[in-house]
Design a protein around this motif. Sequence first.
Motif, PDB file in Angstrom:
ATOM      1  N   PRO A  40       0.806  -1.227   0.000  1.00  0.00           N
ATOM      2  CA  PRO A  40       0.000   0.000   0.000  1.00  0.00           C
ATOM      3  C   PRO A  40       0.835   1.270   0.000  1.00  0.00           C
ATOM      4  CG  PRO A  40       0.189  -0.825   2.227  1.00  0.00           C
ATOM      5  CD  PRO A  40       1.019  -1.741   1.356  1.00  0.00           C
ATOM      6  N   MET A  41       2.034   1.216  -0.624  1.00  0.00           N
ATOM      7  CA  MET A  41       2.926   2.383  -0.597  1.00  0.00           C
ATOM      8  C   MET A  41       3.621   2.509  -1.945  1.00  0.00           C
ATOM      9  SD  MET A  41       5.840   0.698   1.866  1.00  0.00           S
ATOM     10  CE  MET A  41       6.560  -0.895   1.460  1.00  0.00           C
ATOM     11  N   PRO A  42       4.275   3.650  -2.221  1.00  0.00           N
ATOM     12  CA  PRO A  42       4.996   3.827  -3.481  1.00  0.00           C
ATOM     13  C   PRO A  42       6.057   2.751  -3.694  1.00  0.00           C
ATOM     14  CG  PRO A  42       4.748   5.914  -2.347  1.00  0.00           C
ATOM     15  CD  PRO A  42       4.277   4.871  -1.397  1.00  0.00           C
ATOM     16  N   ALA A  43       6.416   2.537  -4.949  1.00  0.00           N
ATOM     17  CA  ALA A  43       7.348   1.458  -5.276  1.00  0.00           C
ATOM     18  C   ALA A  43       8.763   1.739  -4.815  1.00  0.00           C
ATOM     19  CB  ALA A  43       7.337   1.207  -6.787  1.00  0.00           C
ATOM     20  N   TYR A 380      -1.310  -5.107   9.140  1.00  0.00           N
ATOM     21  CA  TYR A 380      -0.098  -5.272   8.326  1.00  0.00           C
ATOM     22  C   TYR A 380       0.098  -4.077   7.390  1.00  0.00           C
ATOM     23  CZ  TYR A 380       2.900  -6.951   4.566  1.00  0.00           C
ATOM     24  OH  TYR A 380       3.884  -7.055   3.624  1.00  0.00           O
ATOM     25  N   GLU A 381      -0.979  -3.695   6.695  1.00  0.00           N
ATOM     26  CA  GLU A 381      -0.876  -2.559   5.770  1.00  0.00           C
ATOM     27  C   GLU A 381      -0.512  -1.276   6.522  1.00  0.00           C
ATOM     28  OE1 GLU A 381      -4.067  -4.055   2.360  1.00  0.00           O
ATOM     29  OE2 GLU A 381      -4.708  -2.694   3.961  1.00  0.00           O
ATOM     30  N   LYS A 382      -1.064  -1.101   7.711  1.00  0.00           N
ATOM     31  CA  LYS A 382      -0.733   0.085   8.500  1.00  0.00           C
ATOM     32  C   LYS A 382       0.737   0.053   8.920  1.00  0.00           C
ATOM     33  CE  LYS A 382      -1.412   3.827  10.936  1.00  0.00           C
ATOM     34  NZ  LYS A 382      -2.329   3.807  12.100  1.00  0.00           N
ATOM     35  N   ALA A 383       1.246  -1.127   9.266  1.00  0.00           N
ATOM     36  CA  ALA A 383       2.657  -1.238   9.654  1.00  0.00           C
ATOM     37  C   ALA A 383       3.569  -0.849   8.496  1.00  0.00           C
ATOM     38  CB  ALA A 383       2.967  -2.665  10.126  1.00  0.00           C
ATOM     39  N   VAL A 384       3.218  -1.288   7.278  1.00  0.00           N
ATOM     40  CA  VAL A 384       4.020  -0.942   6.095  1.00  0.00           C
ATOM     41  C   VAL A 384       3.951   0.561   5.830  1.00  0.00           C
ATOM     42  CG1 VAL A 384       4.263  -1.276   3.612  1.00  0.00           C
ATOM     43  CG2 VAL A 384       3.768  -3.228   5.086  1.00  0.00           C
ATOM     44  N   GLN A 385       2.758   1.123   5.916  1.00  0.00           N
ATOM     45  CA  GLN A 385       2.604   2.552   5.678  1.00  0.00           C
ATOM     46  C   GLN A 385       3.349   3.379   6.724  1.00  0.00           C
ATOM     47  OE1 GLN A 385      -1.675   2.781   5.685  1.00  0.00           O
ATOM     48  NE2 GLN A 385      -1.837   2.564   3.473  1.00  0.00           N
ATOM     49  N   THR A 386       3.299   2.927   7.975  1.00  0.00           N
ATOM     50  CA  THR A 386       4.013   3.628   9.043  1.00  0.00           C
ATOM     51  C   THR A 386       5.510   3.586   8.799  1.00  0.00           C
ATOM     52  OG1 THR A 386       2.270   3.112  10.644  1.00  0.00           O
ATOM     53  CG2 THR A 386       4.430   3.711  11.525  1.00  0.00           C
ATOM     54  N   ALA A 387       6.006   2.427   8.371  1.00  0.00           N
ATOM     55  CA  ALA A 387       7.434   2.287   8.083  1.00  0.00           C
ATOM     56  C   ALA A 387       7.851   3.250   6.967  1.00  0.00           C
ATOM     57  CB  ALA A 387       7.753   0.851   7.688  1.00  0.00           C
ATOM     58  N   PHE A 388       7.037   3.328   5.915  1.00  0.00           N
ATOM     59  CA  PHE A 388       7.364   4.222   4.802  1.00  0.00           C
ATOM     60  C   PHE A 388       7.379   5.672   5.274  1.00  0.00           C
ATOM     61  CE2 PHE A 388       6.534   6.819   1.092  1.00  0.00           C
ATOM     62  CZ  PHE A 388       7.339   6.248   0.127  1.00  0.00           C
ATOM     63  N   ARG A 389       6.396   6.065   6.084  1.00  0.00           N
ATOM     64  CA  ARG A 389       6.358   7.452   6.535  1.00  0.00           C
ATOM     65  C   ARG A 389       7.564   7.767   7.412  1.00  0.00           C
ATOM     66  NH1 ARG A 389       2.173  10.716  10.542  1.00  0.00           N
ATOM     67  NH2 ARG A 389       3.440  12.592  10.540  1.00  0.00           N
TER      68      ARG A 389
END
Length: 484
Positions: A40-43, A380-389
Amino acid sequence: MIRSTLPHLPLRALACAAMASVVLAGCVNLAPAYEAPASPMPAALPSAGVASATPLDIGWRDFFVDKQLQGVIELALANNRDLRVAALNIERAHAQYGIARADLFPTVNAAAGGTRSRTPGSLSTSGESRIASQYSANLGMTAYELDLFGRVRNLGESALQSYFQTEETQRSTQISLVASVATAWLQLAADEQRLQLARSTLESQRKSFELVQRSHALGAQSGLALAQSQSTVDAARADAAAFDSQVEQDRNALALLVGATPPAELLPTAATTADVAQLLVPPAGLSSSVLQQRPDVRAAEHALRASNADIGAARAAFFPRIALTASAGTASSTLSGLFTGGSKAWSFAPSISVPIFDGGANRANLQVAQAQQKIQLATYEKAVQTAFREVADALAERRTLAERLDAQRSLRGATSRSFELSQSLFKSGAANYLDVLDAQRSDYAAQQTLIGLQLTEQTNRLTIYKALGGGWKETASTDAQRGT
């Protein structure tokens, strides 16, 4: 309940039946096929420079170059209670997985016993009292479930994924601990510098006050100049006392993280100004998929896999359960005849349980499992988005830090020259003391801001390293030798 009366079932046949049941178990798996969620984040990650290596490949011993800080982190990893609890949670999760996995195999027990009873003549058909004896020795398994629909296997898979999740959580806890210890250590170093600056400023102001006081006694300075000079001394005293207290609080915070009082030789001083950590930034075009290797993201994925297996176990509850109970051994009315020919005994009691009406409990359990799976997917998607931010925010700050530091150093140089010139003009009578006070305050504030920016630059390096998943390995070379 079905009971067989076939004669002379040997121990070997019982063992073969048990092995066959193990082979047949788990023929069907009703869990939905697991598919890795779409990102759920940019490539690609934002870029702020060129990195020599990915932080995941660099252990914290290689990242932190200051030996004192390395020593404090070592103490924290050995003594911190949160990390100790995380390690114990791994042991507990491993044991729970062992319990769940054991249900895949039949439990075989050995038993031996004997009874001796007397029946009075009044209760005997012959009218005479009778003494009866019975002795037995056997091997048996009790209520072993044939896992035809994968219920037990999915429960074991759920426990395994929970164990993996706990391992990743422990690694994430270690990353947070290393980062927190380093941040607290750097904060202590910065406050030591602020305290030294406040004390040196206080000493300088006291000397200036003494000069103004003597000039006032001779009539060369007004009472206003004397009062203004006194105010700067009191302000410097207040700052020195405040930073002194803050340094003690920083030491207490560091001791709590470490789990023990760090030795004085490992604590930073006001002279600690060199870089304590490497500068690591991702190269241009680095795929954001590297964030999926962060322990917290991996833990979220294992939780998602566990919830997937729970759906399979909940679906299996709608189907029949077949359980086997069997035993084989010897039985005799005399102890001496227990192992003689003709004393073989066995029993075989398979049972089947078919759900007919449960008030909707099985359907509700399935709905709970499906809802939990959706919750874990969102987590899981929130964890990935949080990591990206976290990475994006740290890199956004990184882009302007060099310019901010350069501007602040220039500003500090300008305020220092302004302070020196104002003092010279005041001594020659070309400026009043208020100009000196303004220049001194500006110089003091510029120095304090510079110390804060230097702290920000150091903690930014640490933030990037942590956000990209570094911090739980000791050294890259050590992990390579272990094959991890």
